[in-house]
Design a protein around this motif. Structure first.
Motif, PDB file in Angstrom:
ATOM      1  N   THR A 236       9.867   6.236   9.932  1.00 12.07           N
ATOM      2  CA  THR A 236       8.701   5.970  10.789  1.00 12.07           C
ATOM      3  C   THR A 236       7.489   6.738  10.270  1.00 12.07           C
ATOM      4  O   THR A 236       6.395   6.179  10.137  1.00 12.07           O
ATOM      5  CB  THR A 236       9.001   6.382  12.251  1.00 12.07           C
ATOM      6  OG1 THR A 236      10.175   5.697  12.664  1.00 12.07           O
ATOM      7  CG2 THR A 236       7.842   6.042  13.175  1.00 12.07           C
ATOM      8  N   ASP A 237       7.685   8.030   9.946  1.00 12.88           N
ATOM      9  CA  ASP A 237       6.565   8.839   9.441  1.00 12.88           C
ATOM     10  C   ASP A 237       5.979   8.233   8.181  1.00 12.88           C
ATOM     11  O   ASP A 237       4.764   8.111   8.039  1.00 12.88           O
ATOM     12  CB  ASP A 237       7.043  10.266   9.092  1.00 12.88           C
ATOM     13  CG  ASP A 237       7.196  11.122  10.332  1.00 12.88           C
ATOM     14  OD1 ASP A 237       6.710  10.695  11.405  1.00 12.88           O
ATOM     15  OD2 ASP A 237       7.811  12.210  10.233  1.00 12.88           O
ATOM     16  N   VAL A 238       6.866   7.872   7.259  1.00  8.87           N
ATOM     17  CA  VAL A 238       6.397   7.376   5.959  1.00  8.87           C
ATOM     18  C   VAL A 238       5.664   6.052   6.134  1.00  8.87           C
ATOM     19  O   VAL A 238       4.545   5.868   5.635  1.00  8.87           O
ATOM     20  CB  VAL A 238       7.587   7.249   4.967  1.00  8.87           C
ATOM     21  CG1 VAL A 238       7.192   6.416   3.750  1.00  8.87           C
ATOM     22  CG2 VAL A 238       8.047   8.631   4.525  1.00  8.87           C
ATOM     23  N   PHE A 239       6.250   5.114   6.866  1.00  9.85           N
ATOM     24  CA  PHE A 239       5.571   3.822   7.047  1.00  9.85           C
ATOM     25  C   PHE A 239       4.287   3.974   7.855  1.00  9.85           C
ATOM     26  O   PHE A 239       3.315   3.252   7.634  1.00  9.85           O
ATOM     27  CB  PHE A 239       6.516   2.783   7.658  1.00  9.85           C
ATOM     28  CG  PHE A 239       7.299   2.058   6.599  1.00  9.85           C
ATOM     29  CD1 PHE A 239       6.695   1.065   5.843  1.00  9.85           C
ATOM     30  CD2 PHE A 239       8.613   2.400   6.326  1.00  9.85           C
ATOM     31  CE1 PHE A 239       7.394   0.397   4.838  1.00  9.85           C
ATOM     32  CE2 PHE A 239       9.319   1.745   5.325  1.00  9.85           C
ATOM     33  CZ  PHE A 239       8.705   0.743   4.577  1.00  9.85           C
ATOM     34  N   MET A 240       4.290   4.943   8.788  1.00 12.66           N
ATOM     35  CA  MET A 240       3.069   5.207   9.554  1.00 12.66           C
ATOM     36  C   MET A 240       1.956   5.650   8.594  1.00 12.66           C
ATOM     37  O   MET A 240       0.834   5.145   8.656  1.00 12.66           O
ATOM     38  CB  MET A 240       3.390   6.307  10.575  1.00 12.66           C
ATOM     39  CG  MET A 240       2.267   6.645  11.502  1.00 12.66           C
ATOM     40  SD  MET A 240       1.928   5.259  12.617  1.00 12.66           S
ATOM     41  CE  MET A 240       0.414   5.864  13.370  1.00 12.66           C
ATOM     42  N   ASP A 241       2.279   6.596   7.704  1.00 15.36           N
ATOM     43  CA  ASP A 241       1.260   7.090   6.761  1.00 15.36           C
ATOM     44  C   ASP A 241       0.759   5.969   5.856  1.00 15.36           C
ATOM     45  O   ASP A 241      -0.412   5.919   5.490  1.00 15.36           O
ATOM     46  CB  ASP A 241       1.834   8.219   5.884  1.00 15.36           C
ATOM     47  CG  ASP A 241       2.148   9.469   6.700  1.00 15.36           C
ATOM     48  OD1 ASP A 241       1.724   9.523   7.879  1.00 15.36           O
ATOM     49  OD2 ASP A 241       2.826  10.375   6.176  1.00 15.36           O
ATOM     50  N   VAL A 242       1.684   5.083   5.477  1.00 17.17           N
ATOM     51  CA  VAL A 242       1.304   3.997   4.561  1.00 17.17           C
ATOM     52  C   VAL A 242       0.411   2.977   5.278  1.00 17.17           C
ATOM     53  O   VAL A 242      -0.550   2.472   4.712  1.00 17.17           O
ATOM     54  CB  VAL A 242       2.569   3.304   3.986  1.00 17.17           C
ATOM     55  CG1 VAL A 242       2.203   2.034   3.212  1.00 17.17           C
ATOM     56  CG2 VAL A 242       3.342   4.272   3.087  1.00 17.17           C
ATOM     57  N   LEU A 243       0.722   2.719   6.549  1.00 15.98           N
ATOM     58  CA  LEU A 243       0.031   1.605   7.223  1.00 15.98           C
ATOM     59  C   LEU A 243      -1.159   2.015   8.088  1.00 15.98           C
ATOM     60  O   LEU A 243      -2.008   1.178   8.392  1.00 15.98           O
ATOM     61  CB  LEU A 243       1.037   0.818   8.076  1.00 15.98           C
ATOM     62  CG  LEU A 243       2.159   0.142   7.282  1.00 15.98           C
ATOM     63  CD1 LEU A 243       3.155  -0.532   8.220  1.00 15.98           C
ATOM     64  CD2 LEU A 243       1.588  -0.896   6.303  1.00 15.98           C
TER      65      LEU A 243
ATOM     66  N   ARG B 148       2.486   3.463  15.918  1.00 12.14           N
ATOM     67  CA  ARG B 148       3.637   4.346  15.701  1.00 12.14           C
ATOM     68  C   ARG B 148       4.856   3.845  16.486  1.00 12.14           C
ATOM     69  O   ARG B 148       5.961   3.768  15.949  1.00 12.14           O
ATOM     70  CB  ARG B 148       3.282   5.775  16.142  1.00 12.14           C
ATOM     71  CG  ARG B 148       4.394   6.750  15.860  1.00 12.14           C
ATOM     72  CD  ARG B 148       3.947   8.148  16.100  1.00 12.14           C
ATOM     73  NE  ARG B 148       4.480   9.193  15.334  1.00 12.14           N
ATOM     74  CZ  ARG B 148       5.214   9.212  14.254  1.00 12.14           C
ATOM     75  NH1 ARG B 148       5.507   8.230  13.715  1.00 12.14           N
ATOM     76  NH2 ARG B 148       5.660  10.205  13.643  1.00 12.14           N
ATOM     77  N   SER B 149       4.629   3.487  17.736  1.00 13.97           N
ATOM     78  CA  SER B 149       5.814   3.077  18.499  1.00 13.97           C
ATOM     79  C   SER B 149       6.352   1.740  18.012  1.00 13.97           C
ATOM     80  O   SER B 149       7.567   1.514  18.003  1.00 13.97           O
ATOM     81  CB  SER B 149       5.551   3.088  20.011  1.00 13.97           C
ATOM     82  OG  SER B 149       4.467   2.285  20.302  1.00 13.97           O
ATOM     83  N   ARG B 150       5.463   0.883  17.505  1.00 12.38           N
ATOM     84  CA  ARG B 150       5.978  -0.402  17.003  1.00 12.38           C
ATOM     85  C   ARG B 150       6.725  -0.222  15.685  1.00 12.38           C
ATOM     86  O   ARG B 150       7.713  -0.904  15.431  1.00 12.38           O
ATOM     87  CB  ARG B 150       4.823  -1.400  16.865  1.00 12.38           C
ATOM     88  CG  ARG B 150       4.301  -1.759  18.267  1.00 12.38           C
ATOM     89  CD  ARG B 150       3.284  -2.828  18.248  1.00 12.38           C
ATOM     90  NE  ARG B 150       3.816  -4.106  17.784  1.00 12.38           N
ATOM     91  CZ  ARG B 150       3.054  -5.172  17.574  1.00 12.38           C
ATOM     92  NH1 ARG B 150       1.751  -5.102  17.785  1.00 12.38           N
ATOM     93  NH2 ARG B 150       3.584  -6.291  17.167  1.00 12.38           N
ATOM     94  N   ILE B 151       6.252   0.726  14.865  1.00  9.85           N
ATOM     95  CA  ILE B 151       7.002   1.004  13.626  1.00  9.85           C
ATOM     96  C   ILE B 151       8.354   1.597  14.005  1.00  9.85           C
ATOM     97  O   ILE B 151       9.400   1.197  13.471  1.00  9.85           O
ATOM     98  CB  ILE B 151       6.212   1.959  12.694  1.00  9.85           C
ATOM     99  CG1 ILE B 151       4.959   1.259  12.159  1.00  9.85           C
ATOM    100  CG2 ILE B 151       7.085   2.430  11.532  1.00  9.85           C
ATOM    101  CD1 ILE B 151       4.033   2.125  11.323  1.00  9.85           C
ATOM    102  N   ALA B 152       8.337   2.558  14.953  1.00  7.76           N
ATOM    103  CA  ALA B 152       9.598   3.206  15.363  1.00  7.76           C
ATOM    104  C   ALA B 152      10.587   2.171  15.891  1.00  7.76           C
ATOM    105  O   ALA B 152      11.797   2.250  15.627  1.00  7.76           O
ATOM    106  CB  ALA B 152       9.307   4.273  16.427  1.00  7.76           C
ATOM    107  N   ASP B 153      10.084   1.153  16.602  1.00  9.26           N
ATOM    108  CA  ASP B 153      10.977   0.100  17.115  1.00  9.26           C
ATOM    109  C   ASP B 153      11.566  -0.748  15.987  1.00  9.26           C
ATOM    110  O   ASP B 153      12.635  -1.326  16.138  1.00  9.26           O
ATOM    111  CB  ASP B 153      10.194  -0.859  18.038  1.00  9.26           C
ATOM    112  CG  ASP B 153       9.848  -0.196  19.353  1.00  9.26           C
ATOM    113  OD1 ASP B 153      10.423   0.881  19.637  1.00  9.26           O
ATOM    114  OD2 ASP B 153       8.975  -0.734  20.065  1.00  9.26           O
ATOM    115  N   SER B 154      10.803  -0.856  14.888  1.00  8.08           N
ATOM    116  CA  SER B 154      11.235  -1.771  13.818  1.00  8.08           C
ATOM    117  C   SER B 154      12.175  -1.130  12.810  1.00  8.08           C
ATOM    118  O   SER B 154      12.902  -1.843  12.119  1.00  8.08           O
ATOM    119  CB  SER B 154      10.015  -2.303  13.056  1.00  8.08           C
ATOM    120  OG  SER B 154       9.149  -2.965  13.919  1.00  8.08           O
ATOM    121  N   VAL B 155      12.132   0.203  12.673  1.00  9.11           N
ATOM    122  CA  VAL B 155      12.942   0.813  11.598  1.00  9.11           C
ATOM    123  C   VAL B 155      14.419   0.882  11.986  1.00  9.11           C
ATOM    124  O   VAL B 155      14.770   0.871  13.143  1.00  9.11           O
ATOM    125  CB  VAL B 155      12.425   2.226  11.182  1.00  9.11           C
ATOM    126  CG1 VAL B 155      11.034   2.124  10.623  1.00  9.11           C
ATOM    127  CG2 VAL B 155      12.537   3.216  12.306  1.00  9.11           C
TER     128      VAL B 155
END
Ligand SMILES: Nc1ncnc2c1ncn2[C@@H]1O[C@H](COP(=O)(O)OP(=O)(O)OP(=O)(O)O)[C@@H](O)[C@H]1O
Length: 345
Positions: free
Chosen positions: A315-322, A338-345
């Protein structure tokens, strides 16, 4: 099926953990590409680059990639300028450069932006050259005359049409459409006019080997500038979409030295986010995420007992990228992302 299209894969070039000599070779090639893009009136460098020097590296050739590149080179052979249209980070530039390399002709690179005008394409006067002429028309009497001769410097389009190069015009729709009027006669009549140039050589006959590949981001193509219909009518358009999952895994593997199961995790996560989020999540996002994870993996961070990345790290890494894609949208949007990335990983 998507994965079938990526069999018989070939990869040229190295991953990021390559040795120094490879990196230096790549740097030299980048320098050539830079020269190709900055050439012209500014520093007098030739904008012509050796086709091998602009070849993308690494370059993965799955069936999906090769099929697209063959479409591009096929249309070029049919003497049609090709317009590659597709979302950010899907591989348009890599394809364009690989097709240009395949042709084996010199390559001229151009980047579209607001500052590109007709002079930036065809050339301009670059000040006057002064010299003195000594007239001794009567024995013992001399007369010096100062002569100022205007110096003309060709810019990339003029050089490309004269030398029969492959012009790769990246993000061409970012330039002002008025700058592209000169392209109409290039494609229609095989003649380039150099407005501003005086004398008989105001026009250049287009070399029979001259070809053009243009790229546009699909949202910008629709949204930034409306290019004139007369011009668009003279291109064929090849739509480039994101590759199949196996090709994207191959691309990530070619760029970053991480374990296969980690590549699988990164690409699967990236493809889920691409479907779930409204923002554009290109292949580049997966490469960047994998590069970050390669570092965190090196520190033995974020790996669970089974060796998989834990969800927080992903989540952290994809958050930083996106997150740069929504920068400026406010804290609520950031936490929603952030919460949508966390839901997807
Ligand atoms: N066939 C390929 N082999 C290896 N890497 C690739 C390939 N295709 C794309 N890539 C990599 O994917 C990333 C995105 O590709 P590229 O820059 O060509 O996309 P693009 O569509 O031109 O992006 P943009 O719209 O932002 O200019 C780059 O890091 C590129 O090196």
């Amino acid at each position: 099926m998507a994965d079938d299209s990526s069999r018989k894969r070939k990869v040229r070039g190295r991953k990021i953990r390559s040795d120094r000599s490879t990196k230096e070779g790549r740097r030299a090639k980048k320098e050539l590409a830079r020269k190709a893009s900055n050439a012209g009136a500014k520093d007098g460098d030739s904008p012509l680059a050796d086709p091998a020097a602009v070849a993308p590296e690494p370059f993965v050739e799955t069936d999906a990639v090769t099929a697209l590149r063959d479409r591009i080179t096929g249309w070029l052979e049919a003497e049609q300028p090709v317009h590659l249209i597709g979302p950010t980070g899907c591989g348009k530039t890599a394809l364009a450069l690989s097709a240009a390399e395949t042709r084996g002709r010199p390559v001229v690179w151009l980047n579209g932006d607001e500052a590109v005008d007709t002079a930036a394409l065809v050339g301009d006067h670059a000040g006057g050259e002064r010299y003195k002429e000594d007239d001794r028309f009567v024995s013992g009497v001399s007369k010096q005359t100062e002569i100022v001769r205007e110096r003309w410097v060709d810019n990339p389009l003029s050089v490309a049409v004269r030398e029969g190069a492959t012009l790769v015009y990246n993000e061409f729709s970012r330039s002002d459409p008025a700058a592209h009027n000169v392209l109409l006669s290039v494609f229609e009549e095989g003649v380039l006019e150099r407005p501003g140039k005086r004398g008989e050589d105001r026009t250049i006959d287009v070399h029979p080997e001259f070809r053009a590949i243009l790229t546009s981001n699909d949202t910008e193509y629709a949204g930034v500038h409306d290019q004139q219909d007369a011009l668009l009518d003279r291109f064929v358009g090849v739509h480039v979409d994101y590759y199949d999952a196996e090709t994207e895994r191959e691309i990530v593997r070619a760029h970053v030295d991480i374990a296969n199961e980690d590549v699988e995790t990164v690409v699967t996560t990236m493809r889920t986010l691409r479907d779930d989020l409204e923002i554009v999540v290109g292949t580049r996002a997966a490469i960047t995420a994998a590069k970050g994870l390669a570092v965190f993996d090196g520190k033995r961070n974020g790996k669970s007992e089974t060796g998989e990345f834990d969800d927080d790290l992903l989540t952290d890494v994809f958050m930083d990228v996106l997150v740069p894609k929504i920068a400026g949208d406010g804290p609520d949007d950031v936490s929603t992302l952030r919460s949508r990335i966390a839901d997807s990983v």
